[in-house]
Design a protein around this motif. Sequence first.
Motif, PDB file in Angstrom:
ATOM      1  N   HIS A   6       0.914  -1.045   0.118  1.00  0.00           N
ATOM      2  CA  HIS A   6       0.130   0.092   0.080  1.00  0.00           C
ATOM      3  C   HIS A   6       0.809   1.261  -0.034  1.00  0.00           C
ATOM      4  O   HIS A   6       0.742   2.221  -0.771  1.00  0.00           O
ATOM      5  CB  HIS A   6      -0.975   0.025   1.282  1.00  0.00           C
ATOM      6  CG  HIS A   6      -1.829   1.269   1.249  1.00  0.00           C
ATOM      7  ND1 HIS A   6      -2.615   1.504   0.265  1.00  0.00           N
ATOM      8  CD2 HIS A   6      -1.864   2.161   2.086  1.00  0.00           C
ATOM      9  CE1 HIS A   6      -3.478   2.691   0.778  1.00  0.00           C
ATOM     10  NE2 HIS A   6      -2.757   3.170   1.743  1.00  0.00           N
ATOM     11  N   LYS A   9       2.455   1.809  -3.418  1.00  0.00           N
ATOM     12  CA  LYS A   9       1.550   2.229  -4.447  1.00  0.00           C
ATOM     13  C   LYS A   9       1.207   3.827  -3.929  1.00  0.00           C
ATOM     14  O   LYS A   9       1.268   4.773  -5.115  1.00  0.00           O
ATOM     15  CB  LYS A   9       0.105   1.391  -4.356  1.00  0.00           C
ATOM     16  CG  LYS A   9       0.466  -0.004  -5.056  1.00  0.00           C
ATOM     17  CD  LYS A   9      -0.808  -0.955  -4.913  1.00  0.00           C
ATOM     18  CE  LYS A   9      -0.356  -2.347  -5.315  1.00  0.00           C
ATOM     19  NZ  LYS A   9      -1.326  -3.044  -5.318  1.00  0.00           N
ATOM     20  N   ARG A  10       0.952   4.058  -2.980  1.00  0.00           N
ATOM     21  CA  ARG A  10       0.921   5.312  -2.735  1.00  0.00           C
ATOM     22  C   ARG A  10       1.833   6.357  -3.229  1.00  0.00           C
ATOM     23  O   ARG A  10       1.706   7.535  -3.682  1.00  0.00           O
ATOM     24  CB  ARG A  10       0.545   5.602  -1.129  1.00  0.00           C
ATOM     25  CG  ARG A  10      -0.890   5.372  -0.889  1.00  0.00           C
ATOM     26  CD  ARG A  10      -1.223   5.685   0.678  1.00  0.00           C
ATOM     27  NE  ARG A  10      -1.204   7.096   0.682  1.00  0.00           N
ATOM     28  CZ  ARG A  10      -0.947   7.540   2.118  1.00  0.00           C
ATOM     29  NH1 ARG A  10      -0.688   6.887   3.031  1.00  0.00           N
ATOM     30  NH2 ARG A  10      -1.015   8.678   2.197  1.00  0.00           N
ATOM     31  N   TRP A  12       4.238   5.764  -5.381  1.00  0.00           N
ATOM     32  CA  TRP A  12       4.418   5.844  -6.840  1.00  0.00           C
ATOM     33  C   TRP A  12       3.536   6.686  -7.451  1.00  0.00           C
ATOM     34  O   TRP A  12       3.693   7.559  -8.172  1.00  0.00           O
ATOM     35  CB  TRP A  12       4.201   4.393  -7.327  1.00  0.00           C
ATOM     36  CG  TRP A  12       4.132   4.333  -9.023  1.00  0.00           C
ATOM     37  CD1 TRP A  12       3.035   4.202  -9.758  1.00  0.00           C
ATOM     38  CD2 TRP A  12       5.216   4.269  -9.925  1.00  0.00           C
ATOM     39  NE1 TRP A  12       3.583   4.314 -11.070  1.00  0.00           N
ATOM     40  CE2 TRP A  12       4.748   4.235 -10.809  1.00  0.00           C
ATOM     41  CE3 TRP A  12       6.608   4.415  -9.571  1.00  0.00           C
ATOM     42  CZ2 TRP A  12       5.743   4.731 -12.252  1.00  0.00           C
ATOM     43  CZ3 TRP A  12       7.571   4.629 -10.676  1.00  0.00           C
ATOM     44  CH2 TRP A  12       6.883   4.635 -11.827  1.00  0.00           C
ATOM     45  N   HIS A  13       2.248   6.603  -6.919  1.00  0.00           N
ATOM     46  CA  HIS A  13       1.261   7.618  -7.378  1.00  0.00           C
ATOM     47  C   HIS A  13       1.574   9.000  -7.242  1.00  0.00           C
ATOM     48  O   HIS A  13       1.396   9.783  -8.124  1.00  0.00           O
ATOM     49  CB  HIS A  13      -0.198   7.269  -6.576  1.00  0.00           C
ATOM     50  CG  HIS A  13      -1.158   8.382  -7.050  1.00  0.00           C
ATOM     51  ND1 HIS A  13      -1.940   8.219  -8.263  1.00  0.00           N
ATOM     52  CD2 HIS A  13      -1.759   9.440  -6.528  1.00  0.00           C
ATOM     53  CE1 HIS A  13      -2.716   9.220  -8.265  1.00  0.00           C
ATOM     54  NE2 HIS A  13      -2.840   9.938  -7.101  1.00  0.00           N
ATOM     55  N   GLY A  14       2.229   9.570  -5.931  1.00  0.00           N
ATOM     56  CA  GLY A  14       2.790  10.459  -5.671  1.00  0.00           C
ATOM     57  C   GLY A  14       3.737  11.186  -6.901  1.00  0.00           C
ATOM     58  O   GLY A  14       3.795  12.458  -7.216  1.00  0.00           O
ATOM     59  N   ALA A  16       4.384   9.687  -9.932  1.00  0.00           N
ATOM     60  CA  ALA A  16       3.756   9.549 -11.259  1.00  0.00           C
ATOM     61  C   ALA A  16       2.824  10.889 -11.674  1.00  0.00           C
ATOM     62  O   ALA A  16       3.044  11.402 -12.590  1.00  0.00           O
ATOM     63  CB  ALA A  16       3.142   8.516 -11.258  1.00  0.00           C
ATOM     64  N   VAL A  17       2.016  11.280 -10.680  1.00  0.00           N
ATOM     65  CA  VAL A  17       1.063  12.273 -11.048  1.00  0.00           C
ATOM     66  C   VAL A  17       1.980  13.684 -11.205  1.00  0.00           C
ATOM     67  O   VAL A  17       1.575  14.469 -11.933  1.00  0.00           O
ATOM     68  CB  VAL A  17       0.135  12.446  -9.764  1.00  0.00           C
ATOM     69  CG1 VAL A  17      -0.639  14.034  -9.989  1.00  0.00           C
ATOM     70  CG2 VAL A  17      -0.720  11.284  -9.856  1.00  0.00           C
ATOM     71  N   ASP A  23       3.283  10.108 -16.021  1.00  0.00           N
ATOM     72  CA  ASP A  23       1.971  10.358 -15.772  1.00  0.00           C
ATOM     73  C   ASP A  23       0.987   9.159 -16.122  1.00  0.00           C
ATOM     74  O   ASP A  23       0.206   8.660 -15.414  1.00  0.00           O
ATOM     75  CB  ASP A  23       1.335  11.529 -16.145  1.00  0.00           C
ATOM     76  CG  ASP A  23       0.067  11.828 -15.994  1.00  0.00           C
ATOM     77  OD1 ASP A  23      -0.379  11.721 -14.720  1.00  0.00           O
ATOM     78  OD2 ASP A  23      -0.622  12.238 -16.839  1.00  0.00           O
ATOM     79  N   ASP A  24       1.462   8.552 -17.125  1.00  0.00           N
ATOM     80  CA  ASP A  24       0.669   7.383 -17.628  1.00  0.00           C
ATOM     81  C   ASP A  24       1.132   6.019 -17.125  1.00  0.00           C
ATOM     82  O   ASP A  24       0.632   4.925 -17.421  1.00  0.00           O
ATOM     83  CB  ASP A  24       0.295   7.141 -19.207  1.00  0.00           C
ATOM     84  CG  ASP A  24      -0.474   8.612 -19.475  1.00  0.00           C
ATOM     85  OD1 ASP A  24      -1.505   9.030 -18.620  1.00  0.00           O
ATOM     86  OD2 ASP A  24      -0.278   9.078 -20.692  1.00  0.00           O
ATOM     87  N   THR A  26       2.754   2.932 -14.922  1.00  0.00           N
ATOM     88  CA  THR A  26       1.940   2.095 -13.876  1.00  0.00           C
ATOM     89  C   THR A  26       3.210   1.342 -13.199  1.00  0.00           C
ATOM     90  O   THR A  26       4.131   1.227 -13.705  1.00  0.00           O
ATOM     91  CB  THR A  26       0.947   1.032 -14.306  1.00  0.00           C
ATOM     92  OG1 THR A  26       1.659  -0.067 -15.168  1.00  0.00           O
ATOM     93  CG2 THR A  26      -0.204   1.441 -15.132  1.00  0.00           C
ATOM     94  N   LEU A  27       3.049   1.106 -11.784  1.00  0.00           N
ATOM     95  CA  LEU A  27       3.930   0.563 -11.052  1.00  0.00           C
ATOM     96  C   LEU A  27       4.107  -0.839 -11.421  1.00  0.00           C
ATOM     97  O   LEU A  27       2.805  -1.482 -11.830  1.00  0.00           O
ATOM     98  CB  LEU A  27       3.415   0.608  -9.541  1.00  0.00           C
ATOM     99  CG  LEU A  27       4.324   0.004  -8.393  1.00  0.00           C
ATOM    100  CD1 LEU A  27       5.430   0.691  -8.523  1.00  0.00           C
ATOM    101  CD2 LEU A  27       3.675  -0.008  -7.197  1.00  0.00           C
TER     102      LEU A  27
END
Length: 126
Positions: A6, A9-10, A12-14, A16-17, A23-24, A26-27
């Motif tokens: 978890h 993933k959080r 990575w999202h931080g 990648a955004v 931006d597109d 995925t982990l």
Amino acid sequence: MRITEHALKRAWHGIAVGSDLLDDATLPPTGTSPEQCAERAGDADALFLVVDQDGTVRGHHGPYREVFATQDLDQVLYFAAEEAVRRLAEHIVAHTPGRGPVANLVPRRDIQEGTVRAAQWARGSG
């Protein structure tokens, strides 16, 4: 901080955004054992992240080839971003053969072999 799926993933999202390049992206797939990598269909050379209970993340290419192990979240994110950029470059090259600056991209092993040859030449043994 102990790394969990978890938390990974959080994080990575931080990143990648906030990145135009990622931006597109995925982990890479994650799991709790290398055997889960074998269960997933797809590229056997793709990065698979195994998250141990102690927070160690092990990067695998296939179920038997471990390429890194770390408890440093930044290192995991770096390796994941490197994989994402490599896949993006491969996609671009596959869809624009012979055009643009990406046409000069070569596989990593070719770069490594070239570096070895250059080092041998510099020492006078090549």
